[in-house]
Design a protein around this motif. Structure first.
Motif, PDB file in Angstrom:
ATOM      1  N   THR A 281      -5.494  29.539 -12.525  1.00  0.00           N
ATOM      2  CA  THR A 281      -4.415  28.570 -12.618  1.00  0.00           C
ATOM      3  C   THR A 281      -4.448  27.946 -14.012  1.00  0.00           C
ATOM      4  O   THR A 281      -5.201  28.386 -14.884  1.00  0.00           O
ATOM      5  CB  THR A 281      -4.578  27.459 -11.561  1.00  0.00           C
ATOM      6  N   VAL A 282      -3.647  26.904 -14.225  1.00  0.00           N
ATOM      7  CA  VAL A 282      -3.710  26.181 -15.497  1.00  0.00           C
ATOM      8  C   VAL A 282      -4.688  25.016 -15.398  1.00  0.00           C
ATOM      9  O   VAL A 282      -4.783  24.199 -16.309  1.00  0.00           O
ATOM     10  CB  VAL A 282      -2.318  25.666 -15.928  1.00  0.00           C
ATOM     11  N   GLY A 283      -5.424  24.943 -14.291  1.00  0.00           N
ATOM     12  CA  GLY A 283      -6.420  23.898 -14.101  1.00  0.00           C
ATOM     13  C   GLY A 283      -7.770  24.300 -14.663  1.00  0.00           C
ATOM     14  O   GLY A 283      -7.912  25.310 -15.357  1.00  0.00           O
ATOM     15  N   THR A 284      -8.795  23.533 -14.313  1.00  0.00           N
ATOM     16  CA  THR A 284     -10.105  23.745 -14.923  1.00  0.00           C
ATOM     17  C   THR A 284     -10.842  24.959 -14.377  1.00  0.00           C
ATOM     18  O   THR A 284     -11.937  25.271 -14.847  1.00  0.00           O
ATOM     19  CB  THR A 284     -10.988  22.492 -14.749  1.00  0.00           C
ATOM     20  N   ASP A 285     -10.270  25.669 -13.381  1.00  0.00           N
ATOM     21  CA  ASP A 285     -10.845  26.968 -13.018  1.00  0.00           C
ATOM     22  C   ASP A 285     -10.585  27.984 -14.130  1.00  0.00           C
ATOM     23  O   ASP A 285     -11.241  29.018 -14.202  1.00  0.00           O
ATOM     24  CB  ASP A 285     -10.241  27.474 -11.705  1.00  0.00           C
ATOM     25  N   ASN A 286      -9.629  27.660 -14.998  1.00  0.00           N
ATOM     26  CA  ASN A 286      -9.335  28.494 -16.159  1.00  0.00           C
ATOM     27  C   ASN A 286     -10.354  28.149 -17.249  1.00  0.00           C
ATOM     28  O   ASN A 286     -10.428  26.998 -17.688  1.00  0.00           O
ATOM     29  CB  ASN A 286      -7.913  28.198 -16.648  1.00  0.00           C
ATOM     30  N   PRO A 287     -11.169  29.106 -17.699  1.00  0.00           N
ATOM     31  CA  PRO A 287     -12.236  28.790 -18.657  1.00  0.00           C
ATOM     32  C   PRO A 287     -11.739  28.123 -19.936  1.00  0.00           C
ATOM     33  O   PRO A 287     -12.384  27.198 -20.443  1.00  0.00           O
ATOM     34  CB  PRO A 287     -12.864  30.158 -18.950  1.00  0.00           C
ATOM     35  N   THR A 288     -10.594  28.569 -20.448  1.00  0.00           N
ATOM     36  CA  THR A 288     -10.077  27.964 -21.679  1.00  0.00           C
ATOM     37  C   THR A 288      -9.602  26.542 -21.430  1.00  0.00           C
ATOM     38  O   THR A 288      -9.842  25.639 -22.242  1.00  0.00           O
ATOM     39  CB  THR A 288      -8.934  28.814 -22.258  1.00  0.00           C
ATOM     40  N   ARG A 289      -8.937  26.314 -20.310  1.00  0.00           N
ATOM     41  CA  ARG A 289      -8.491  24.957 -19.982  1.00  0.00           C
ATOM     42  C   ARG A 289      -9.689  24.025 -19.814  1.00  0.00           C
ATOM     43  O   ARG A 289      -9.649  22.852 -20.229  1.00  0.00           O
ATOM     44  CB  ARG A 289      -7.647  24.976 -18.708  1.00  0.00           C
ATOM     45  N   ALA A 290     -10.764  24.519 -19.215  1.00  0.00           N
ATOM     46  CA  ALA A 290     -11.958  23.691 -19.038  1.00  0.00           C
ATOM     47  C   ALA A 290     -12.511  23.243 -20.389  1.00  0.00           C
ATOM     48  O   ALA A 290     -12.971  22.102 -20.544  1.00  0.00           O
ATOM     49  CB  ALA A 290     -13.017  24.461 -18.256  1.00  0.00           C
ATOM     50  N   ILE A 291     -12.447  24.126 -21.383  1.00  0.00           N
ATOM     51  CA  ILE A 291     -12.920  23.770 -22.728  1.00  0.00           C
ATOM     52  C   ILE A 291     -11.962  22.775 -23.376  1.00  0.00           C
ATOM     53  O   ILE A 291     -12.388  21.805 -24.020  1.00  0.00           O
ATOM     54  CB  ILE A 291     -13.077  25.034 -23.589  1.00  0.00           C
ATOM     55  N   LEU A 292     -10.668  22.993 -23.212  1.00  0.00           N
ATOM     56  CA  LEU A 292      -9.692  22.051 -23.766  1.00  0.00           C
ATOM     57  C   LEU A 292      -9.916  20.646 -23.211  1.00  0.00           C
ATOM     58  O   LEU A 292      -9.782  19.650 -23.934  1.00  0.00           O
ATOM     59  CB  LEU A 292      -8.267  22.514 -23.451  1.00  0.00           C
ATOM     60  N   ASP A 293     -10.258  20.555 -21.935  1.00  0.00           N
ATOM     61  CA  ASP A 293     -10.509  19.247 -21.326  1.00  0.00           C
ATOM     62  C   ASP A 293     -11.649  18.509 -22.018  1.00  0.00           C
ATOM     63  O   ASP A 293     -11.665  17.276 -22.067  1.00  0.00           O
ATOM     64  CB  ASP A 293     -10.844  19.417 -19.839  1.00  0.00           C
ATOM     65  N   LYS A 294     -12.602  19.266 -22.545  1.00  0.00           N
ATOM     66  CA  LYS A 294     -13.753  18.657 -23.211  1.00  0.00           C
ATOM     67  C   LYS A 294     -13.469  18.312 -24.672  1.00  0.00           C
ATOM     68  O   LYS A 294     -14.214  17.531 -25.275  1.00  0.00           O
ATOM     69  CB  LYS A 294     -14.955  19.605 -23.143  1.00  0.00           C
ATOM     70  N   CYS A 295     -12.421  18.905 -25.219  1.00  0.00           N
ATOM     71  CA  CYS A 295     -12.198  18.788 -26.666  1.00  0.00           C
ATOM     72  C   CYS A 295     -10.937  18.017 -27.039  1.00  0.00           C
ATOM     73  O   CYS A 295     -10.731  17.725 -28.221  1.00  0.00           O
ATOM     74  CB  CYS A 295     -12.123  20.181 -27.292  1.00  0.00           C
ATOM     75  N   ALA A 296     -10.095  17.725 -26.080  1.00  0.00           N
ATOM     76  CA  ALA A 296      -8.845  17.022 -26.371  1.00  0.00           C
ATOM     77  C   ALA A 296      -8.805  15.706 -25.605  1.00  0.00           C
ATOM     78  O   ALA A 296      -9.111  15.663 -24.410  1.00  0.00           O
ATOM     79  CB  ALA A 296      -7.649  17.890 -25.997  1.00  0.00           C
ATOM     80  N   GLU A 297      -8.436  14.649 -26.298  1.00  0.00           N
ATOM     81  CA  GLU A 297      -8.294  13.337 -25.676  1.00  0.00           C
ATOM     82  C   GLU A 297      -6.901  12.801 -25.956  1.00  0.00           C
ATOM     83  O   GLU A 297      -6.391  12.917 -27.072  1.00  0.00           O
ATOM     84  CB  GLU A 297      -9.342  12.367 -26.224  1.00  0.00           C
ATOM     85  N   ILE A 298      -6.312  12.216 -24.931  1.00  0.00           N
ATOM     86  CA  ILE A 298      -4.979  11.635 -25.056  1.00  0.00           C
ATOM     87  C   ILE A 298      -5.106  10.137 -24.815  1.00  0.00           C
ATOM     88  O   ILE A 298      -5.565   9.706 -23.754  1.00  0.00           O
ATOM     89  CB  ILE A 298      -4.009  12.255 -24.037  1.00  0.00           C
TER      90      ILE A 298
END
Length: 273
Positions: free
Chosen positions: A49-66
């Motif tokens: 999915t586009v959620g954190t089960d997606n390995p790239t999305r999981a990394i984005l969650d750690k590297c991007a802050e809004i």
């Protein structure tokens, strides 16, 4: 019988009648068009999915802050490190490791994945896909000198993080500033296929993976997607991957169900004004 209704402007196309779809399988003109689709029903790769089960999305969650004002801080250096680490850890995975239960191809590298409803074979992808990666990375700042398929993928796994980080940084800046704009897609619109069986459905992305992940990170719920076709499970025996021998009709239909594996929310599809 499960029915999916897609609304496009004032025209409604009813999709989901298995017998009807089987009769007109391939007549994509009746459904093809741009629709507003819910990101909750998006699928990538082998059902991510586009959620954190997606390995790239999981990394984005750690590297991007809004922040509260909508400002974006994206740590490109950290993304590069984590992305390269993830890719190197996954470079040895096979299709079987990803749950593709198709014995003729299960031992091939995971990057050889071709869904059973798409043209091409896993063995063809082994030969050609690395060269597509090589060209794509060159356009984003990474030159790969070798022409050996496995070596290309290994070099990309070890070094591709920087060019992916730069690509994500540009998209964060663009989409956070103006929203998702169709007029900026150029010749590369978001494209997807609708996958459905008699219980549920999803849309499987065919282009624009980076854009969709960024849109999801920024909290967008709907995106304008060009639907190319509808793939019903009942037509599995006609799929290219079955005809080529990579899958049987049974393993192909089972794989489609695995990819869908999401909620059935017909209200997730809305018309674009």
């Amino acid at each position: 019988m499960f029915n999916l209704s897609l609304a496009r402007q004032t025209k409604r196309s009813l999709v989901g009648d298995m017998i009807d779809l089987e009769k007109r399988f391939g007549s994509e003109g009746e459904i093809a068009g741009r629709y507003s689709l819910n990101l909750d029903l998006a699928r990538m790769s082998v059902g991510h999915t586009v959620g954190t089960d997606n390995p790239t999305r999981a990394i984005l969650d750690k590297c991007a802050e809004i922040d509260r004002t909508g400002g974006i801080y994206f740590d490109e250096a950290r993304f590069e490190r984590l992305y390269n680490k993830m890719k190197l850890e996954r470079i040895g995975l096979t299709l079987g490791n990803l749950g593709v239960a198709a014995p003729p191809i299960s031992d091939l590298p995971a990057w050889c994945y071709v869904s059973p409803w798409d043209e091409g074979t896993a063995r063809d992808k082994f030969v050609h896909y690395p060269h597509q990666v090589k060209r794509n990375r060159a356009s984003n700042g990474l030159r790969i000198e070798t022409d050996d398929p496995r070596q290309i993928m290994e070099v990309d796994a070890a070094n591709g993080g920087r060019s992916h980080a730069a690509q994500f940084a540009r998209l964060f800046s663009s989409i956070s500033g103006t929203g998702y704009r169709i007029d900026l897609e150029g010749k590369d619109p978001l494209q997807a296929s609708i996958l459905l069986d008699d219980r549920s459905w999803c849309w499987k992305l065919e282009s624009g993976h980076h854009r969709v992940l960024v849109a999801s990170m920024l909290g967008l719920e709907m995106l304008p997607v060009a639907i190319r076709r509808v793939i019903p499970a009942s037509t599995a025996r006609f799929w290219p991957g079955v005809r080529s021998g990579d899958y049987t009709a049974e393993t192909a239909a089972r794989h489609l169900a695995q990819v869908i594996s999401g909620p059935n929310k017909a209200e997730a599809v809305q018309a674009i004004p």
